[in-house]
Design a protein around this motif. Structure first.
Motif, PDB file in Angstrom:
ATOM      1  N   GLY A  10      48.318 -49.820 -35.235  1.00 56.05           N
ATOM      2  CA  GLY A  10      48.212 -51.070 -35.993  1.00 56.05           C
ATOM      3  C   GLY A  10      47.368 -50.927 -37.237  1.00 56.05           C
ATOM      4  N   TYR A  11      46.759 -52.037 -37.634  1.00 57.41           N
ATOM      5  CA  TYR A  11      45.941 -52.093 -38.854  1.00 57.41           C
ATOM      6  C   TYR A  11      44.730 -51.164 -38.768  1.00 57.41           C
ATOM      7  CZ  TYR A  11      48.610 -56.012 -40.651  1.00 57.41           C
ATOM      8  OH  TYR A  11      49.612 -56.794 -41.156  1.00 57.41           O
ATOM      9  N   VAL A  12      44.267 -50.904 -37.545  1.00 53.36           N
ATOM     10  CA  VAL A  12      43.127 -50.006 -37.385  1.00 53.36           C
ATOM     11  C   VAL A  12      43.607 -48.581 -37.073  1.00 53.36           C
ATOM     12  CG1 VAL A  12      41.145 -49.462 -35.899  1.00 53.36           C
ATOM     13  CG2 VAL A  12      41.471 -51.766 -36.766  1.00 53.36           C
ATOM     14  N   ASP A  33      52.528 -45.652 -30.060  1.00 52.85           N
ATOM     15  CA  ASP A  33      52.594 -47.112 -29.867  1.00 52.85           C
ATOM     16  C   ASP A  33      53.820 -47.442 -29.014  1.00 52.85           C
ATOM     17  OD1 ASP A  33      51.190 -49.529 -31.858  1.00 52.85           O
ATOM     18  OD2 ASP A  33      52.860 -50.097 -30.536  1.00 52.85           O
ATOM     19  N   ARG A  38      57.355 -50.501 -35.069  1.00 49.99           N
ATOM     20  CA  ARG A  38      56.174 -50.068 -35.823  1.00 49.99           C
ATOM     21  C   ARG A  38      56.180 -48.567 -36.094  1.00 49.99           C
ATOM     22  NH1 ARG A  38      50.377 -53.128 -35.301  1.00 49.99           N
ATOM     23  NH2 ARG A  38      50.994 -54.611 -36.903  1.00 49.99           N
ATOM     24  N   ASN A  87      45.431 -53.985 -29.316  1.00 50.01           N
ATOM     25  CA  ASN A  87      44.894 -55.312 -29.591  1.00 50.01           C
ATOM     26  C   ASN A  87      44.140 -55.863 -28.397  1.00 50.01           C
ATOM     27  OD1 ASN A  87      47.559 -54.894 -29.019  1.00 50.01           O
ATOM     28  ND2 ASN A  87      48.290 -56.771 -29.951  1.00 50.01           N
ATOM     29  N   THR A  88      43.090 -56.636 -28.735  1.00 48.48           N
ATOM     30  CA  THR A  88      42.260 -57.276 -27.715  1.00 48.48           C
ATOM     31  C   THR A  88      42.171 -58.765 -28.081  1.00 48.48           C
ATOM     32  OG1 THR A  88      40.358 -56.592 -29.067  1.00 48.48           O
ATOM     33  CG2 THR A  88      40.862 -55.256 -27.136  1.00 48.48           C
ATOM     34  N   SER A 108      46.045 -51.510 -19.453  1.00 47.95           N
ATOM     35  CA  SER A 108      47.283 -50.756 -19.189  1.00 47.95           C
ATOM     36  C   SER A 108      47.219 -49.397 -19.892  1.00 47.95           C
ATOM     37  CB  SER A 108      48.510 -51.585 -19.560  1.00 47.95           C
ATOM     38  OG  SER A 108      48.983 -51.255 -20.824  1.00 47.95           O
ATOM     39  N   SER A 127      39.122 -50.199 -30.302  1.00 46.39           N
ATOM     40  CA  SER A 127      39.306 -51.653 -30.299  1.00 46.39           C
ATOM     41  C   SER A 127      37.947 -52.327 -30.177  1.00 46.39           C
ATOM     42  CB  SER A 127      40.114 -52.103 -29.081  1.00 46.39           C
ATOM     43  OG  SER A 127      41.344 -51.460 -29.012  1.00 46.39           O
ATOM     44  N   THR A 128      37.878 -53.564 -30.655  1.00 45.72           N
ATOM     45  CA  THR A 128      36.667 -54.367 -30.440  1.00 45.72           C
ATOM     46  C   THR A 128      36.748 -54.962 -29.044  1.00 45.72           C
ATOM     47  OG1 THR A 128      36.650 -54.896 -32.779  1.00 45.72           O
ATOM     48  CG2 THR A 128      35.319 -56.291 -31.342  1.00 45.72           C
ATOM     49  N   GLU A 157      35.229 -49.988 -35.093  1.00 43.88           N
ATOM     50  CA  GLU A 157      35.679 -49.790 -36.480  1.00 43.88           C
ATOM     51  C   GLU A 157      35.198 -50.949 -37.354  1.00 43.88           C
ATOM     52  OE1 GLU A 157      37.022 -47.101 -37.963  1.00 43.88           O
ATOM     53  OE2 GLU A 157      36.436 -48.392 -39.612  1.00 43.88           O
ATOM     54  N   GLU A 161      40.340 -55.208 -44.055  1.00 47.13           N
ATOM     55  CA  GLU A 161      41.690 -55.051 -44.605  1.00 47.13           C
ATOM     56  C   GLU A 161      41.661 -55.277 -46.113  1.00 47.13           C
ATOM     57  OE1 GLU A 161      44.624 -57.196 -42.306  1.00 47.13           O
ATOM     58  OE2 GLU A 161      43.589 -56.602 -40.489  1.00 47.13           O
ATOM     59  N   LYS A 275      38.167 -64.511 -33.330  1.00 46.75           N
ATOM     60  CA  LYS A 275      38.360 -63.913 -32.001  1.00 46.75           C
ATOM     61  C   LYS A 275      37.041 -63.314 -31.480  1.00 46.75           C
ATOM     62  CE  LYS A 275      40.263 -59.636 -32.075  1.00 46.75           C
ATOM     63  NZ  LYS A 275      39.446 -58.588 -31.474  1.00 46.75           N
ATOM     64  N   ARG A 342      47.275 -62.982 -39.946  1.00 49.12           N
ATOM     65  CA  ARG A 342      46.700 -63.413 -38.675  1.00 49.12           C
ATOM     66  C   ARG A 342      45.503 -64.341 -38.926  1.00 49.12           C
ATOM     67  NH1 ARG A 342      46.198 -57.695 -35.700  1.00 49.12           N
ATOM     68  NH2 ARG A 342      45.485 -57.112 -37.772  1.00 49.12           N
TER      69      ARG A 342
HETATM   70  P1  NAD Z   1      47.342 -54.448 -34.180  1.00 50.94           P
HETATM   71  O1  NAD Z   1      47.953 -55.545 -33.418  1.00 50.94           O
HETATM   72  O2  NAD Z   1      47.684 -54.276 -35.621  1.00 50.94           O
HETATM   73  O3  NAD Z   1      47.670 -53.042 -33.467  1.00 50.94           O
HETATM   74  C1  NAD Z   1      47.566 -52.856 -32.086  1.00 50.94           C
HETATM   75  C2  NAD Z   1      48.758 -52.009 -31.649  1.00 50.94           C
HETATM   76  O4  NAD Z   1      48.556 -51.619 -30.291  1.00 50.94           O
HETATM   77  C3  NAD Z   1      50.090 -52.729 -31.702  1.00 50.94           C
HETATM   78  O5  NAD Z   1      50.971 -52.023 -32.570  1.00 50.94           O
HETATM   79  C4  NAD Z   1      50.595 -52.719 -30.250  1.00 50.94           C
HETATM   80  O6  NAD Z   1      51.986 -52.557 -30.128  1.00 50.94           O
HETATM   81  C5  NAD Z   1      49.857 -51.529 -29.695  1.00 50.94           C
HETATM   82  N1  NAD Z   1      49.716 -51.529 -28.234  1.00 50.94           N
HETATM   83  C6  NAD Z   1      49.312 -52.534 -27.421  1.00 50.94           C
HETATM   84  N2  NAD Z   1      49.278 -52.120 -26.156  1.00 50.94           N
HETATM   85  C7  NAD Z   1      49.687 -50.817 -26.146  1.00 50.94           C
HETATM   86  C8  NAD Z   1      49.845 -49.833 -25.129  1.00 50.94           C
HETATM   87  N3  NAD Z   1      49.553 -50.110 -23.860  1.00 50.94           N
HETATM   88  N4  NAD Z   1      50.291 -48.604 -25.471  1.00 50.94           N
HETATM   89  C9  NAD Z   1      50.565 -48.312 -26.774  1.00 50.94           C
HETATM   90  N5  NAD Z   1      50.417 -49.207 -27.777  1.00 50.94           N
HETATM   91  C10 NAD Z   1      49.977 -50.436 -27.479  1.00 50.94           C
HETATM   92  O7  NAD Z   1      45.761 -54.608 -34.024  1.00 50.94           O
HETATM   93  P2  NAD Z   1      44.625 -54.070 -35.008  1.00 50.94           P
HETATM   94  O8  NAD Z   1      44.394 -55.053 -36.101  1.00 50.94           O
HETATM   95  O9  NAD Z   1      44.877 -52.649 -35.345  1.00 50.94           O
HETATM   96  O10 NAD Z   1      43.362 -54.177 -34.051  1.00 50.94           O
HETATM   97  C11 NAD Z   1      43.187 -53.296 -32.963  1.00 50.94           C
HETATM   98  C12 NAD Z   1      41.790 -53.446 -32.432  1.00 50.94           C
HETATM   99  O11 NAD Z   1      40.850 -53.125 -33.469  1.00 50.94           O
HETATM  100  C13 NAD Z   1      41.423 -54.865 -31.985  1.00 50.94           C
HETATM  101  O12 NAD Z   1      40.573 -54.779 -30.891  1.00 50.94           O
HETATM  102  C14 NAD Z   1      40.683 -55.431 -33.186  1.00 50.94           C
HETATM  103  O13 NAD Z   1      39.763 -56.426 -32.821  1.00 50.94           O
HETATM  104  C15 NAD Z   1      39.947 -54.205 -33.703  1.00 50.94           C
HETATM  105  N6  NAD Z   1      39.614 -54.234 -35.140  1.00 50.94           N
HETATM  106  C16 NAD Z   1      40.515 -54.708 -36.057  1.00 50.94           C
HETATM  107  C17 NAD Z   1      40.201 -54.678 -37.410  1.00 50.94           C
HETATM  108  C18 NAD Z   1      41.179 -55.180 -38.448  1.00 50.94           C
HETATM  109  O14 NAD Z   1      40.783 -55.291 -39.607  1.00 50.94           O
HETATM  110  N7  NAD Z   1      42.395 -55.489 -38.120  1.00 50.94           N
HETATM  111  C19 NAD Z   1      38.995 -54.135 -37.825  1.00 50.94           C
HETATM  112  C20 NAD Z   1      38.110 -53.647 -36.871  1.00 50.94           C
HETATM  113  C21 NAD Z   1      38.435 -53.693 -35.527  1.00 50.94           C
END
Ligand code: NAD
Ligand code: UDX
Length: 480
Positions: A10-12, A33, A38, A87-88, A108, A127-128, A157, A161, A275, A342
């Protein structure tokens, strides 16, 4: 060759791993993933997220030491270090619904790691997560460990963004928490060695697990609290004739306060702040710390107030009704330089205006029509569940049209609402826009992006968050 696998593209996960691969040619990085869409996008010319500088970094490493794959189990089983960046989201039902973190995806992932691993692993929480999550993960991993040794590290992290690549290239700090045992310290050193390829040693902070987990929630809570503080001041500015930009500038000159993160806005958005504060509130409540929980809750209440206040201001300025009126929404993403929507304040503002039967014409340079329609028809908190990543046909909201040009959005509109601070909004031809709008022509600037004086000279009635009110608006009945 060290092998790294990151679960969650994902984004992180995507940008973070791309930068590790870029800075560490001797490390092989696989990002995996469950979302086929994606991974396909990561392997194409159209990456799944818009982030300045990301394309170049990915293109340099992809196929060499950076791989994107849906073969989760294979890459997990081969890796030495596994980052978990799933994601959390906030729980939508059951115990703690609306506040607690939903760790379903994390659990999981942990169970899958335990199932497929055949060698020792360092498992990194990217993840956070709530403080103490590492303890639960440790139990899942070691419950049926088949003699495999797992070390859990917390490495939250801090990227934002829109500036992710520069944040990753030159982080203020990298935080690594681990067990205070010999094995724990060894694992910390192994992860530190990865970052040491480009991050100066003094910027790599090592702590115990719980401090690292809690620091992430604390950092986001403090950042969001600054915005709610300045947004609370913006209300007082409007009531007294002070100018919030001048106040922020004056206050930020104090080196103890500093100038950053003091921009008043229609409210903070993004997938993290709300969140993570809700999560913090829940942890406080679970520990019986009601006063502390209430303190942090107030940060979110002020943010909701700021969004509602903006909607009320639009409606009250336009003679207490926007029913059937066309309103242009300029900017839908939660901040500039990202296509991410989001928790964007635009969702609440648009829904508020739609509730009053406005017709919306929305323009954002990076957000697709599908995404906007989906956001406006989705229930709160549903966005952050992976199902959301799969293609689906959203029911479109009838009163909404999405256009690909700010001028088109503004044509025949009664008012313009600026909800994202895209740079291009600073250089629009406002005389042209004014000429093509209904009169009186209103501007509601939720991001302090326009030049208020210039627009008033053209003839617009301008409201800008925290700025002295337009004389025209002062005489309107106070609704905000
Ligand atoms: P996101 O939704 O963009 O990416 C998460 C990915 O995990 C998704 O593509 C999803 O399909 C995948 N996923 C879920 N369960 C899975 C599994 N069991 N096996 C394989 N893939 C799986 O989320 P994000 O923005 O990257 O955030 C991820 C974590 O990082 C969160 O905990 C968030 O709080 C934290 N975080 C986000 C940011 C931000 O700027 N977005 C910054 C710092 C921390
Ligand atoms: C945030 C944290 O900054 C980052 O460290 C963490 O890793 C993830 O959460 P992000 O949400 O990507 O990053 O963007 P950020 O720049 O923090 O902006 C969050 C929201 O606050 C946006 O809606 C932004 O427009 C708003 N904001 C920011 C303000 O309203 N005023 C400001 O002064 C700064």
């Amino acid at each position: 060759m060290t092998k790294i696998c990151c679960i969650g593209a994902g984004y992180v996960g995507g940008p973070t791993m791309a930068v590790i691969a870029h800075k560490c040619p001797s490390i092989e990085v696989a990002v995996v993933d469950i979302s086929v869409a994606r991974i396909t996008a990561w392997n194409s010319d159209q990456l799944p997220i818009y982030e300045p500088g990301l394309d170049e970094v990915v293109k340099q490493c992809r196929g060499k030491n950076l791989f994107f794959s849906t073969d989760v189990e294979k890459h997990v089983s081969e890796a030495d270090i596994i980052f978990v960046s799933v994601n959390t989201p906030t729980k939508t039902r059951g115990l703690g619904a609306g506040k607690a973190a939903d760790l379903t995806y994390w659990e999981s992932a942990a169970r899958m790691i335990a199932d497929v691993s055949k060698s020792d692993k360092i498992v990194v929480e990217k993840s956070t997560v709530p403080v103490k999550t590492a303890e639960a993960i440790e139990r899942i991993l070691t419950h049926n460990s088949k003699g495999i040794n797992y070390q859990i590290l917390s490495n939250p992290e801090f990227l934002a963004e829109g500036t992710a690549i520069q944040d990753l290239f030159r982080p203020d700090r990298v935080l690594i928490g681990g067990r205070e045992t010999t094995e724990g310290q060894k694992a910390i050193q192994a992860l530190k060695a990865v970052y040491a390829h480009w991050v100066p040693e003094e910027r790599i902070i090592c702590t115990n697990l719980w401090s690292a987990e809690l620091s992430k929630l604390a950092a986001n809570a403090l950042l969001a609290q600054r915005i709610s503080s300045v947004n609370a001041m913006s209300v007082l500015c409007e009531a007294t004739g002070a100018d919030v930009s001048q106040v922020s500038h004056a206050v930020g000159k104090d080196t103890r306060i500093g100038p950053k993160f003091l921009n008043a806005s229609v409210g903070f958005g993004g997938s993290c702040f709300q969140k993570d504060i809700l999560n913090l509130v829940y942890i406080c409540e679970c520990n019986g710390l009601t006063e502390v929980a209430n303190y942090w809750k107030q940060v979110i209440k002020v943010n909701d107030y700021q969004k509602n206040r903006f909607v009320n201001r639009v409606v009250s300025s336009m003679f207490n009704t926007v029913s059937g009126k066309k309103i242009a929404i300029l900017g839908f993403a939660f901040k500039k330089d990202t296509g991410d929507t989001r928790e964007t304040p635009a969702i609440d503002v648009c829904n508020g205006l739609l509730g009053d039967k406005a017709r919306l014409s929305i323009y954002d340079p990076q957000v697709t029509e599908d995404q906007i329609q989906r956001d406006l028809s989705m229930k709160k908190f549903d966005w952050d569940h992976p199902i959301h990543l799969q293609p689906m046909s959203p029911t479109s909201v009838k009163q909404v049209s999405i256009v690909w040009d700010a001028y088109e959005a503004a044509k025949d509109a009664h008012g313009l609402c600026f909800l994202t601070e895209w740079d291009e909004f600073k250089t629009l031809d406002y005389q042209r826009i004014f000429n093509n709008m209904q009169k009186p022509a209103f501007v509601f600037d939720g991001r302090n992006v326009v030049n208020v004086e210039k627009l008033r000279e053209i003839g617009f009635i301008v409201y800008s968050i925290g700025k002295p009110l337009d004389p025209w608006l002062k005489d309107m009945p106070a609704m905000a």
